[in-house]
Design a protein around this motif. Structure first.
Motif, short mmCIF file in Angstrom:
data_model
loop_
_atom_site.label_atom_id
_atom_site.label_comp_id
_atom_site.label_asym_id
_atom_site.label_seq_id
_atom_site.Cartn_x
_atom_site.Cartn_y
_atom_site.Cartn_z
N VAL A 1 0.87 -1.06 0.03
CA VAL A 1 0.08 -0.03 0.04
C VAL A 1 0.97 1.18 -0.21
N GLN A 2 0.73 2.21 -0.95
CA GLN A 2 1.64 3.31 -1.33
C GLN A 2 0.67 4.45 -1.31
N GLY A 3 1.24 5.48 -0.52
CA GLY A 3 0.46 6.70 -0.47
C GLY A 3 1.00 8.05 0.20
N GLN A 4 0.20 8.93 0.52
CA GLN A 4 1.09 10.03 1.21
C GLN A 4 0.04 10.75 1.90
N LEU A 5 0.47 11.32 3.11
CA LEU A 5 -0.40 12.33 3.84
C LEU A 5 0.22 13.66 3.97
N SER A 6 -0.51 14.61 4.12
CA SER A 6 -0.07 15.81 4.84
C SER A 6 -0.72 16.38 6.16
N PHE A 7 0.23 16.80 6.93
CA PHE A 7 -0.32 17.40 8.23
C PHE A 7 0.33 18.35 8.81
N ARG A 8 -0.12 18.97 9.95
CA ARG A 8 0.52 20.10 10.46
C ARG A 8 0.03 20.25 12.12
N VAL A 9 1.11 21.01 12.73
CA VAL A 9 0.80 20.88 14.18
C VAL A 9 -0.08 22.20 14.51
N VAL A 10 -1.12 21.84 15.08
CA VAL A 10 -2.16 22.97 15.57
C VAL A 10 -2.09 23.42 16.92
N ASP A 11 -1.39 22.60 17.70
CA ASP A 11 -1.56 22.93 19.07
C ASP A 11 -0.17 22.44 19.63
N ALA A 12 0.84 23.65 19.45
CA ALA A 12 2.10 23.40 19.47
C ALA A 12 2.81 23.21 21.22
N PRO A 13 1.88 23.65 22.23
CA PRO A 13 2.14 23.17 23.53
C PRO A 13 1.98 21.84 23.76
N LYS A 14 0.91 21.24 23.09
CA LYS A 14 0.66 19.70 23.30
C LYS A 14 1.95 18.82 22.73
N THR A 15 2.36 19.59 21.60
CA THR A 15 3.23 18.68 20.76
C THR A 15 4.58 18.85 21.80
N ALA A 16 4.76 19.93 22.07
CA ALA A 16 6.02 20.22 23.14
C ALA A 16 6.17 19.38 24.14
N GLU A 17 4.85 19.12 24.87
CA GLU A 17 4.86 18.15 25.87
C GLU A 17 5.19 16.82 25.83
N ILE A 18 4.83 16.17 24.54
CA ILE A 18 5.03 14.97 24.29
C ILE A 18 6.24 14.53 23.54
N LEU A 19 6.73 15.47 22.41
CA LEU A 19 8.07 15.58 21.90
C LEU A 19 9.07 16.58 22.35
N ASN A 20 9.98 16.62 22.23
CA ASN A 20 11.22 17.38 22.48
C ASN A 20 11.69 17.98 21.27
N PHE A 21 11.08 19.47 21.05
CA PHE A 21 11.59 20.20 20.16
C PHE A 21 12.57 21.38 20.69
N THR A 22 13.41 20.97 21.63
CA THR A 22 14.31 21.95 22.45
C THR A 22 15.47 22.00 21.24
N LEU A 23 16.09 23.36 21.17
CA LEU A 23 16.83 23.65 20.42
C LEU A 23 18.27 23.55 21.28
N ASP A 24 19.57 23.23 20.55
CA ASP A 24 20.66 22.99 21.15
C ASP A 24 21.19 24.70 21.44
N ARG A 25 22.38 24.85 22.15
CA ARG A 25 22.91 26.02 22.78
C ARG A 25 23.05 26.96 21.38
N THR A 26 23.63 26.50 20.36
CA THR A 26 23.65 26.97 19.20
C THR A 26 22.44 27.73 18.52
N GLY A 27 21.45 27.03 18.79
CA GLY A 27 20.13 27.60 18.22
C GLY A 27 19.79 27.04 16.92
N THR A 28 20.77 26.12 16.45
CA THR A 28 20.80 25.73 14.88
C THR A 28 20.19 24.37 14.77
N GLY A 29 19.97 23.55 15.88
CA GLY A 29 19.66 22.24 15.60
C GLY A 29 18.87 21.68 17.03
#
Length: 352
Positions: A67-95
């Motif tokens: 089964v082959q396909g594609q889906l598109s999505f976006r984050v609509v509630d960033a605080p919820k996403t940040a609570e579950i996943l770690n989106f913290t930047l490193d000290r340089t702020g580039t990664g």
């Protein structure tokens, strides 16, 4: 100062500035100076992301299917996403300090895979191959209602299934089966066309026979009508002849009656004539009888004289010759003059 940095986010990135475990700033497209030693920054992209997928699964009849396909999505509630996943930047702020942001697509794809897997395993291969539209609808509904995506603050924008394929060997077998089925359908179509052609020919023949039968019926009706008309004409001719014969017989009767009447009248006339002639004969006989009686009373010499008085010269000469022949023995000599004989011969020649 050492450790002081400047951070600027674009408009599609949600930024959370945290210090001592508390969020100081949060929002899209923020820019600020911060101390990299005491401040942590979480940057969550909120733009639409594409996640293509290819799943190799097994159907209810133990056949492999892709089964082959594609889906598109976006984050609509960033605080919820940040609570579950770690989106913290490193000290340089580039990664990022964690690989969770890179696994966001995988998490969404795994949810889609679970929905598709539950549907594929419940159906046979042929059903799965024919079930693309229903599977797509089920996938859309399942992603919208899935609790994990809602908990992560993710919204699925669009889903598409580009292909559902079996393995090559199975595909060839299905193609062969389909080809044979198509050929059979083609043969059936040919047979049906032949049957239809035969049916049409039979219909045409039946129509022709019906037409011929109708024509024969019409011809028979016409022939019967002609015969009936001929009979009527014959009857009319017979009646006419009978009438003519009757008229002729009547005419003959009239003629016969007239002839009979005429013959009767003729017979009466003849009888009348006979009677008249008889009466005339009786009268003549009576007169002759009276004459004879009167003559019988006369002397012979007187009668002879009367008779000789009524004879002509030739008769007198003949009578004289007769008398002479009777007395021929006493006659010595007889002299006849040429004039007397010439008159006798001349009259004889004129009579001839």
């Amino acid at each position: 100062m050492i450790g002081i940095r400047f951070f600027k986010a674009d408009a599609s990135t949600y930024v959370m500035k945290t210090r001592a475990g508390r969020v100081n700033k949060a929002g899209k497209g923020l820019s600020f100076f911060y101390n990299s030693r005491t401040v942590s920054i979480a940057a969550i992209p909120m733009n639409a992301q594409e996640a293509p997928f290819v799943f190799n699964m097994q159907t209810a009849d133990f056949q492999e299917v892709r089964v082959q396909g594609q889906l598109s999505f976006r984050v609509v509630d960033a605080p919820k996403t940040a609570e579950i996943l770690n989106f913290t930047l490193d000290r340089t702020g580039t990664g990022y300090v964690s690989d969770d942001p890179m696994k966001l697509n995988e998490r969404v794809i795994r949810v889609a895979q679970g929905i598709i897997q539950s549907r594929v395993q419940a159906r046979a291969l042929r059903e799965v191959l024919k079930d693309s539209q229903a599977m797509l609808q089920a996938l859309e509904v399942g992603l919208d209602e899935h609790k994990t995506l809602d908990a992560m603050g993710i919204e699925v924008l669009e889903v598409s299934l580009t292909a559902i394929k079996p393995n090559p060997e199975t595909a060839r077998a299905l193609e062969a089966e389909a080809r044979e089925s198509i050929l059979k359908e083609a043969d059936d179509a040919i047979y049906q066309r032949r049957i239809s052609s035969v049916e049409q020919e039979r219909s045409i023949k039946e129509a022709e026979l019906k037409t011929d039968y109708s024509v024969q019926q019409k011809e028979q009706e016409i022939a019967e009508q002609r015969i009936e008309n001929g009979r009527k004409l014959m009857r009319g001719e017979i009646e006419t002849r009978r009438e003519e014969q009757r008229a002729k017989i009547e005419s003959q009767k009239v003629t016969l009656t007239a002839d009979i009447e005429a013959e009767s009248e003729r017979q009466m006339l003849i009888e009348l004539r006979v009677q008249n002639r008889k009466q005339e004969s009786d009268a003549d006989a009576y007169g002759l009888k009276a004459q004879l009686e009167a003559i019988n009373t006369l002397p012979a010499e007187t009668l002879k004289t009367l008779v000789m008085g009524q004879l002509d010269s030739e008769q007198l000469i003949a009578l004289a010759m007769e008398n002479l022949s009777g007395n021929i023995s006493s006659i010595g000599e007889l002299n006849l003059s040429p004039d007397l004989l010439g008159q006798v011969f001349k009259k004889g020649m004129r009579q001839q």
